[in-house]
Scaffold this active site. Structure first.
Site, PDB file in Angstrom:
ATOM      1  N   SER A  72       0.815  -1.342  -0.071  1.00  0.00           N
ATOM      2  CA  SER A  72      -0.171   0.023   0.272  1.00  0.00           C
ATOM      3  C   SER A  72       0.873   1.142   0.070  1.00  0.00           C
ATOM      4  CB  SER A  72      -0.946  -0.187   1.221  1.00  0.00           C
ATOM      5  OG  SER A  72      -2.012  -0.942   0.934  1.00  0.00           O
ATOM      6  N   ASN A 269       7.884  -7.087  11.374  1.00  0.00           N
ATOM      7  CA  ASN A 269       6.940  -6.202  11.219  1.00  0.00           C
ATOM      8  C   ASN A 269       5.691  -6.720  11.821  1.00  0.00           C
ATOM      9  OD1 ASN A 269       6.231  -8.250   9.396  1.00  0.00           O
ATOM     10  ND2 ASN A 269       5.376  -7.041   8.099  1.00  0.00           N
ATOM     11  N   CYS A 271       2.830  -7.718  11.178  1.00  0.00           N
ATOM     12  CA  CYS A 271       1.866  -9.028  10.757  1.00  0.00           C
ATOM     13  C   CYS A 271       2.707 -10.308  10.778  1.00  0.00           C
ATOM     14  CB  CYS A 271       1.033  -8.927   9.448  1.00  0.00           C
ATOM     15  SG  CYS A 271       0.068  -7.373   9.423  1.00  0.00           S
ATOM     16  N   GLY A 272       4.169 -10.072  11.184  1.00  0.00           N
ATOM     17  CA  GLY A 272       5.102 -11.191  11.477  1.00  0.00           C
ATOM     18  C   GLY A 272       5.658 -11.832  10.201  1.00  0.00           C
ATOM     19  N   GLU A 273       5.407 -11.313   8.794  1.00  0.00           N
ATOM     20  CA  GLU A 273       6.040 -12.136   7.649  1.00  0.00           C
ATOM     21  C   GLU A 273       7.372 -11.499   7.585  1.00  0.00           C
ATOM     22  OE1 GLU A 273       3.591  -9.908   7.855  1.00  0.00           O
ATOM     23  OE2 GLU A 273       3.700  -8.357   5.956  1.00  0.00           O
ATOM     24  N   THR A 418      -1.589  -9.288   2.581  1.00  0.00           N
ATOM     25  CA  THR A 418      -2.272  -8.567   1.380  1.00  0.00           C
ATOM     26  C   THR A 418      -3.944  -8.189   1.742  1.00  0.00           C
ATOM     27  OG1 THR A 418      -3.194 -10.518   0.147  1.00  0.00           O
ATOM     28  CG2 THR A 418      -1.011  -9.791  -0.267  1.00  0.00           C
ATOM     29  N   THR A 420      -5.260  -5.153   2.134  1.00  0.00           N
ATOM     30  CA  THR A 420      -6.036  -4.235   1.261  1.00  0.00           C
ATOM     31  C   THR A 420      -5.706  -4.656  -0.406  1.00  0.00           C
ATOM     32  OG1 THR A 420      -5.442  -2.566   2.588  1.00  0.00           O
ATOM     33  CG2 THR A 420      -6.395  -1.947   0.840  1.00  0.00           C
TER      34      THR A 420
END
Ligand code: ADP
Length: 569
Positions: A72, A269, A271-273, A418, A420
């Site tokens: 984004s 980050n 969300c952990g990815e 993903t 958005t």
């Protein structure tokens, strides 16, 4: 352009340029043009004007055809004055008042630009430790997390999107029990996702019902012992109650740290990815697999996928170049390692359209094949870029130097949520199963607006069982399992997140992790009636199958979530 009404709405609200009165200065096509132009411009020193124009058109087509979308912030800010294009940051939190508040200020700047921040609070001295300069006692990591949380809350209104954070504490920090239960009250620390940083030693101790040692991060001295199994039980209990904390396996993140000489990975980050070093940022991008089918729709078009991966790597590498970083330290680290994170979306949609049930060995084998292919081609693209543009500046400090593998980017793949992007592309998010086959969006004047998964709609029409009445019945329960009017074969293929058992969720995550440099964003869904033992089994399976962490969510366990699909962006 193939954008849905919903997608256009989201883009108009948050992504398109506006003047000071809120009037749109561009349309969706204009946004992709702006982004393509800004990102292609990074090639100026390698080609002429014609070459740049060609590249810009390639980038534009890839986005406008919804084959690939960058994260984004890139869509929002490329070619605009702010120019901050990364979604993921990790900031260090050192054990001094100056450093703590410096990190809060830096996080605020990042949130303002649409990025999310991760922190490890493991270096902070525990609650009750002495403060030399004042003779007082320290308030500990959790009380400081509340200050970070309040700052995030305050920036919320002014930024492009509500800020999100990851907070991590090592399992051997003396305040670990407080950390595990600090979101017992759901209204606390709402702008954070929490993960406990777990070590291999801890997992072994838990397995054998042994004690493990706590370490004071300040003095590095032992600070007591806890029974590992009991601590794991507390994590399991809290996760069962409201989905948090998650766990991450710190040793695994560091086993895959390709530049260990630059430091240790302590956080990811939000969300952990994306595990990152302190002050490192990463920009992500995702290929829409559903748009990678052959013309007859019967198979994945591997030639097209290879071509798209190559262009996407070029795109993401260019983003590093044109990005305007919020801090000089971040500029240096991020340009130094040049990490990128290419992943996918629309995984469940493509499985459904190929007739492969998500919860099947066939799907796992296909995941291995597809992600293996993406990883291999992404690395090849990075190698080719290195031949033209050079290796990443910290290459000599990396594990690749020993292997003679000359890469432009320290990492190339990441599976993002993903949230958005999938909405914009109109496909299932990341590698998650379909959430609902159809759902009721709006009830106005007794008119129900039913949204139906596009693959299901097409299949139902083709197989001659489509009716509005059936879609309405499905919307009431979300799933087609045992649904009268839906052929049995179709029921098996179109499984939703809650039809998929936790084991298959974890197996799918593990399959993607096997071929991903960074990590995989995935939520393991459990039914409302799941027991704490089910949660523990998920944690242990994730550990045994090589996942880098795991997040669970038990249906109906809380009302609000920090990162809700489509909710907070
Ligand atoms: P998108 O689809 O908007 O590109 P993702 O859902 O894939 O974003 O999330 C990717 C990463 O972007 C997250 O892990 C996080 O680092 C960041 N992110 C997502 N949502 C937010 C948010 N509301 N505020 C700040 N950062 C966010």
């Amino acid at each position: 352009m193939k954008l849905s009404e919903n997608a256009v709405k989201v883009l108009e609200k948050r992504y398109l340029s506006k003047d000071e009165n809120g009037n749109l200065l561009e349309n969706c096509e204009g946004m992709f043009r702006r982004v393509a132009k800004a990102v292609a411009s990074a090639d100026a020193e390698y080609t002429d004007e014609k070459g740049i124009a060609k590249l810009e058109q390639e980038f534009f087509d890839m986005m406008a055809d919804l084959e690939f979308l960058p994260n984004s912030p890139t869509l929002m800010n490329a070619g605009r004055p702010l120019g901050q294009l990364s979604a993921c940051f990790v900031l260090p939190v050192e054990d001094t008042m100056e450093d703590i508040f410096e990190a809060i200020k830096n996080a605020a700047l990042i949130h303002k630009s649409g990025g999310g921040t991760g922190f490890s609070f493991s270096r902070l001295r525990p609650k009750g430790a002495t403060v030399n300069s004042t003779g007082g006692v320290a308030s500990g990591p959790i009380s400081f997390m509340k200050v970070f949380n309040a700052a995030t809350e305050a920036v919320k209104q002014g930024g492009t999107r509500r800020g999100a954070n990851m907070g991590i504490l090592r399992i051997d920090h003396p305040d670990i029990l407080d950390f595990i239960s600090c979101k017992k009250d759901n209204s606390e620390i709402t702008n954070f996702n929490l993960s406990v940083g777990i070590t291999e030693d801890f997992m072994k101790a838990a397995e054998h019902n042994l004690e493990y040692e706590l370490i004071d991060p300040k003095t590095k001295l032992p600070a007591g012992k806890l029974n590992a199994k009991n601590v794991l039980d507390s994590i399991v209990e809290m996760a069962w109650k409201n989905g948090e904390p998650g766990i991450i396996f710190l040793d695994r993140l560091n086993k895959d740290n390709v530049v260990p000489k630059l430091g240790e990975i302590e956080s990811t980050n939000p969300c952990g990815e994306q595990p990152l070093l302190p002050y490192e940022a990463c920009n992500l991008g995702s290929i829409n697999l559903y748009n990678m089918l052959t013309d007859d729709g019967k198979a994945l078009n591997f030639a097209k996928l290879a071509e798209t991966v190559k262009k996407a790597v070029h795109f993401l590498d260019n983003v590093i170049e044109v990005n305007k970083y919020p801090l000089p330290e971040i500029d240096k680290m991020t340009r130094g390692t040049r990490k990128i994170g290419l992943g996918i979306m629309g995984w469940a949609d493509i499985l459904c359209s190929l007739g492969i049930p998500y919860n099947s060995q066939k799907a796992i084998d296909f995941a291995d094949k597809v992600m293996g292919f993406i990883q291999e081609n992404a690395q090849k693209a990075s190698r080719e870029l290195a031949e033209i543009k050079g290796v990443f500046p910290y290459y000599e400090d990396s594990v690749f130097a020993d292997r003679g593998l000359r890469l432009r980017n320290a990492t190339v793949t990441t599976i993002a949520p993903t949230g958005t992007l999938s909405l914009i592309a109109g496909v299932s998010s990341g590698i998650e199963p379909i959430f609902a086959i159809s759902y009721i969006r709006n009830v106005m004047d007794n008119n129900e607006l039913i949204e139906v998964n596009q693959v299901f709609r097409e299949t139902a029409v083709r197989e001659n069982f489509y009716s509005d009445e059936l879609m309405r019945r499905i919307a009431r329960v979300g799933t087609v399992r045992d649904m009268e009017g839906v052929p049995g074969k179709i029921q098996n293929i179109f499984v939703t997140a809650h039809d998929v058992s936790p084991e298959w969720h974890v197996k799918m995550q593990a399959a993607f992790q096997r071929h991903t440099d960074n990590a995989v964003s995935k939520t393991v869904n459990l039914g409302h009636t799941a027991a704490t033992d089910d949660v523990r089994e998920v944690f242990i399976l994730a550990y045994k199958t090589g996942c880098k962490g795991v997040t669970i969510y038990r249906d109906g366990s809380r009302d609000l979530q920090v990162l809700n699909i489509g909710g907070v962006k």
